[in-house]
Write a protein that holds these residues in place. Structure first.
Motif, PDB file in Angstrom:
ATOM      1  N   SER A  80      -0.666  -7.310  11.794  1.00 60.67           N
ATOM      2  CA  SER A  80       0.669  -7.655  12.291  1.00 60.67           C
ATOM      3  C   SER A  80       1.757  -7.132  11.356  1.00 60.67           C
ATOM      4  O   SER A  80       2.874  -6.840  11.796  1.00 60.67           O
ATOM      5  CB  SER A  80       0.801  -9.164  12.464  1.00 60.67           C
ATOM      6  N   GLY A  81       1.451  -6.999  10.048  1.00 59.16           N
ATOM      7  CA  GLY A  81       2.442  -6.487   9.100  1.00 59.16           C
ATOM      8  C   GLY A  81       2.860  -5.066   9.422  1.00 59.16           C
ATOM      9  O   GLY A  81       4.038  -4.705   9.330  1.00 59.16           O
ATOM     10  N   VAL A  82       1.904  -4.233   9.817  1.00 56.02           N
ATOM     11  CA  VAL A  82       2.212  -2.859  10.200  1.00 56.02           C
ATOM     12  C   VAL A  82       3.054  -2.851  11.477  1.00 56.02           C
ATOM     13  O   VAL A  82       4.005  -2.072  11.614  1.00 56.02           O
ATOM     14  CB  VAL A  82       0.911  -2.054  10.410  1.00 56.02           C
ATOM     15  N   ALA A  83       2.706  -3.740  12.405  1.00 53.61           N
ATOM     16  CA  ALA A  83       3.480  -3.839  13.642  1.00 53.61           C
ATOM     17  C   ALA A  83       4.922  -4.251  13.351  1.00 53.61           C
ATOM     18  O   ALA A  83       5.870  -3.716  13.942  1.00 53.61           O
ATOM     19  CB  ALA A  83       2.822  -4.850  14.581  1.00 53.61           C
ATOM     20  N   ILE A  84       5.091  -5.189  12.425  1.00 48.15           N
ATOM     21  CA  ILE A  84       6.433  -5.618  12.033  1.00 48.15           C
ATOM     22  C   ILE A  84       7.195  -4.455  11.395  1.00 48.15           C
ATOM     23  O   ILE A  84       8.386  -4.248  11.651  1.00 48.15           O
ATOM     24  CB  ILE A  84       6.352  -6.810  11.061  1.00 48.15           C
ATOM     25  N   ARG A 272       6.847  -4.244   3.467  1.00 50.53           N
ATOM     26  CA  ARG A 272       5.603  -4.496   4.185  1.00 50.53           C
ATOM     27  C   ARG A 272       4.401  -4.051   3.355  1.00 50.53           C
ATOM     28  O   ARG A 272       3.336  -4.658   3.408  1.00 50.53           O
ATOM     29  CB  ARG A 272       5.610  -3.789   5.533  1.00 50.53           C
ATOM     30  N   ALA A 273       4.537  -2.985   2.556  1.00 47.33           N
ATOM     31  CA  ALA A 273       3.440  -2.560   1.689  1.00 47.33           C
ATOM     32  C   ALA A 273       3.168  -3.608   0.623  1.00 47.33           C
ATOM     33  O   ALA A 273       2.014  -3.895   0.292  1.00 47.33           O
ATOM     34  CB  ALA A 273       3.762  -1.216   1.036  1.00 47.33           C
ATOM     35  N   CYS A 315      -4.134   0.058   6.901  1.00 45.19           N
ATOM     36  CA  CYS A 315      -2.804   0.050   7.534  1.00 45.19           C
ATOM     37  C   CYS A 315      -2.569   1.311   8.362  1.00 45.19           C
ATOM     38  O   CYS A 315      -1.934   1.257   9.419  1.00 45.19           O
ATOM     39  CB  CYS A 315      -1.705  -0.089   6.479  1.00 45.19           C
ATOM     40  N   THR A 316      -3.087   2.439   7.895  1.00 46.85           N
ATOM     41  CA  THR A 316      -2.936   3.675   8.652  1.00 46.85           C
ATOM     42  C   THR A 316      -3.686   3.599   9.977  1.00 46.85           C
ATOM     43  O   THR A 316      -3.209   4.086  11.008  1.00 46.85           O
ATOM     44  CB  THR A 316      -3.432   4.881   7.836  1.00 46.85           C
ATOM     45  N   LEU A 317      -4.845   2.972   9.970  1.00 44.17           N
ATOM     46  CA  LEU A 317      -5.606   2.796  11.208  1.00 44.17           C
ATOM     47  C   LEU A 317      -4.798   1.999  12.229  1.00 44.17           C
ATOM     48  O   LEU A 317      -4.716   2.364  13.410  1.00 44.17           O
ATOM     49  CB  LEU A 317      -6.928   2.078  10.914  1.00 44.17           C
ATOM     50  N   THR A 318      -4.186   0.910  11.773  1.00 43.74           N
ATOM     51  CA  THR A 318      -3.372   0.090  12.677  1.00 43.74           C
ATOM     52  C   THR A 318      -2.183   0.885  13.204  1.00 43.74           C
ATOM     53  O   THR A 318      -1.875   0.843  14.399  1.00 43.74           O
ATOM     54  CB  THR A 318      -2.864  -1.168  11.951  1.00 43.74           C
ATOM     55  N   ALA A 319      -1.523   1.613  12.313  1.00 46.37           N
ATOM     56  CA  ALA A 319      -0.358   2.403  12.722  1.00 46.37           C
ATOM     57  C   ALA A 319      -0.731   3.441  13.771  1.00 46.37           C
ATOM     58  O   ALA A 319      -0.007   3.644  14.752  1.00 46.37           O
ATOM     59  CB  ALA A 319       0.264   3.079  11.498  1.00 46.37           C
ATOM     60  N   LEU A 320      -1.877   4.096  13.574  1.00 44.59           N
ATOM     61  CA  LEU A 320      -2.314   5.102  14.545  1.00 44.59           C
ATOM     62  C   LEU A 320      -2.563   4.486  15.917  1.00 44.59           C
ATOM     63  O   LEU A 320      -2.190   5.058  16.946  1.00 44.59           O
ATOM     64  CB  LEU A 320      -3.576   5.809  14.037  1.00 44.59           C
ATOM     65  N   ALA A 321      -3.199   3.306  15.923  1.00 49.79           N
ATOM     66  CA  ALA A 321      -3.485   2.638  17.203  1.00 49.79           C
ATOM     67  C   ALA A 321      -2.189   2.318  17.939  1.00 49.79           C
ATOM     68  O   ALA A 321      -2.073   2.531  19.154  1.00 49.79           O
ATOM     69  CB  ALA A 321      -4.297   1.368  16.964  1.00 49.79           C
ATOM     70  N   ILE A 322      -1.196   1.835  17.223  1.00 55.37           N
ATOM     71  CA  ILE A 322       0.079   1.453  17.847  1.00 55.37           C
ATOM     72  C   ILE A 322       0.881   2.676  18.284  1.00 55.37           C
ATOM     73  O   ILE A 322       1.436   2.714  19.387  1.00 55.37           O
ATOM     74  CB  ILE A 322       0.912   0.589  16.864  1.00 55.37           C
ATOM     75  N   LEU A 323       0.933   3.693  17.426  1.00 60.60           N
ATOM     76  CA  LEU A 323       1.742   4.876  17.730  1.00 60.60           C
ATOM     77  C   LEU A 323       1.100   5.753  18.802  1.00 60.60           C
ATOM     78  O   LEU A 323       1.791   6.279  19.685  1.00 60.60           O
ATOM     79  CB  LEU A 323       1.976   5.687  16.453  1.00 60.60           C
ATOM     80  N   LEU A 324      -0.215   5.922  18.739  1.00 63.97           N
ATOM     81  CA  LEU A 324      -0.894   6.780  19.709  1.00 63.97           C
ATOM     82  C   LEU A 324      -0.827   6.214  21.126  1.00 63.97           C
ATOM     83  O   LEU A 324      -0.705   6.967  22.097  1.00 63.97           O
ATOM     84  CB  LEU A 324      -2.357   6.985  19.295  1.00 63.97           C
TER      85      LEU A 324
END
Length: 450
Positions: A80-84, A272-273, A315-324
């Motif tokens: 959720s932190g990456v989403a925020i 967030r980091a 965190c990069t994995l989460t970001a990729l899922a959301i952005l892709l």
């Protein structure tokens, strides 16, 4: 009261804390001779336990310490932190999370080396490590007020209210789907009580039980999450180059933030980091300070792997899922619900359940370790004989976190993290020359062996 907490958090996470964490981390990065890059292989080799010494002072192995530290960082801050971060700062915030992670590796190298170098004793005579003891033993009694500031902020900031809040949110969304406000409130209370009981079963057994559980949960939870996100990423392989380009361009233009404020993007990414990997906040030194290790530099090298695993990988994995999947632009969801939306698109039907499993394990592992941190701060403030009372206070606040507002919860934790960072970073910068001397000596001895 909620508005005051939010305003305080926004105020303290301004330029000073940014300079402290990123500037201080950059100083450590250069001062160490770029250790995170040069000695990554040696650090990974140390995890095999070749140099473990069971008779060295401490309660747990270095590997268990790293697992416990990762258990507290690889958690909902990564989901959720990456989403925020994407909501508040756009794709460019991810780049600044990466930057913060690499300088954070150097920060953890210094702070966790110092945690072994300057250990103290609690009121029962037990050996303890952590920023409060580093300040007292390394800087002297006249700086002890910094130890108190760190510990007071730790008692509040290291409550598991954010994890309780977001685990409750995803459980509601995936399993319960309440129809009315009354059902939502009732479910939150029930979920909060269940989380409290599960956490109690582990934390009341002390650090050894927490470390034993964490060392089993961490490999499992990272593996499951990695495999799940990989399923999503494979479907969008052709879009990955454009996503990385988007992250890099937005990092220096701030296009996703109102007014194109690059400074806002940097602050969001760093904030967030810090919540994600906690480098500079001072939590990891508290558990690494308990390692059965008499080599400060060795412990620091192991500890620096934490931010890499936590932020650069997970965190990069989460970001990729959301952005892709594009949900960061097409939905009004925030926090863990945004990540949930990405999983539902990427893996229809079962995606939300896989995320639910990851969130459950991530949140519980973090709750277990945070309790130890808060217990340790209480021990320092009030003595070992009163520290156990903290566990009961901690358990009660899990239920409170389950029913509280997300904005207030995030702001309270962020605000206290910033307060903790000041004494921890001041001590690390002050004592950095000691680490440099010890590092030269350590690698000289290692080279002589080979």
């Amino acid at each position: 009261m909620g508005n005051i907490i939010v305003e305080f958090s926004n105020w303290i996470w301004g330029t000073p804390i940014l300079i402290l964490l990123l500037g201080g981390g950059t100083y450590f990065f250069i001062h160490s001779g770029f250790v995170p890059f040069r000695k990554m292989g040696h650090a990974i080799g140390l995890l095999k336990g070749k140099y473990d010494h069971e008779l060295a002072p401490g309660q747990i192995t270095s590997r268990q310490a790293l697992s416990a530290a990762i258990a507290s960082t690889v958690g909902l801050g990564n989901i959720s932190g990456v989403a925020i971060a994407l909501n508040m700062g756009g794709p460019g915030a991810i780049f600044w999370m990466w930057v913060a992670a690499f300088v954070g590796m150097a920060t953890k190298f210094y702070t966790c080396s110092l945690a072994i170098m300057y250990r103290g004793k609690d009121s029962r005579g037990n050996i303890q490590g952590g920023p409060m003891y580093v300040i007292e033993e390394g800087m002297g009694k006249k700086w002890k007020f910094l130890s108190y500031i760190f510990s007071i902020a730790g008692v509040i900031g290291l409550l598991a209210i954010f994890q309780a809040n977001q685990l409750t949110a995803v459980t509601q969304a995936v399993l319960l789907e309440p129809d009315t406000l009354e059902e939502t409130v009732r479910n939150r209370w029930v979920i909060g009580i269940i989380m409290m009981l599960l956490t109690a079963m582990v934390i009341l057994g002390g650090l050894k039980r927490i470390a034993a559980v964490a060392s089993k949960m961490v490999p499992f939870m990272v593996g499951v999450y990695f495999a799940t996100v990989l399923i999503i990423v494979v479907q969008y392989l052709g879009d990955i180059p454009s996503i990385f380009k988007l992250i890099l361009v937005d990092a220096f233009t701030g296009n996703a933030v109102m007014g194109g404020a690059v400074g806002s993007v940097i602050i969001v990414g760093a904030r967030r980091a810090a919540f994600s990997n906690e480098a500079g906040i001072g939590t990891a030194p508290m558990v690494h300070g308990q390692s059965q290790n008499d080599e400060p530099i060795r412990e620091g090298l192991i500890a620096m792997l934490g931010p890499f695993i936590d932020t650069v990988v997970v965190c990069t994995l989460t970001a990729l899922a959301i952005l892709l999947t594009g949900v960061w632009q097409s939905t009004e969801n925030d926090g863990v619900k945004l990540t949930l939306a990405a999983f539902e698109i990427g893996i229809p039907v079962v995606g939300k359940y896989l995320l639910m499993l990851s969130v459950l394990v991530f949140a519980l592992s973090t709750m277990f370790t945070y309790s130890y941190y808060g217990h340790k701060c209480t021990n320092y403030l009030f003595g070992a004989d009163k520290a156990d009372y903290y566990n009961y206070f901690y358990l009660i606040t899990i239920v409170i976190g389950a029913v509280a507002s997300l904005e207030v919860v995030v702001s309270l934790v962020d605000g206290m993290y910033a307060v903790m960072a000041f004494p921890n970073m001041i001590a690390a910068i002050y004592l950095a020359p000691k680490v440099k001397v010890a590092m030269k000596d350590y690698f000289k001895r290692m080279n002589a062996r080979s």
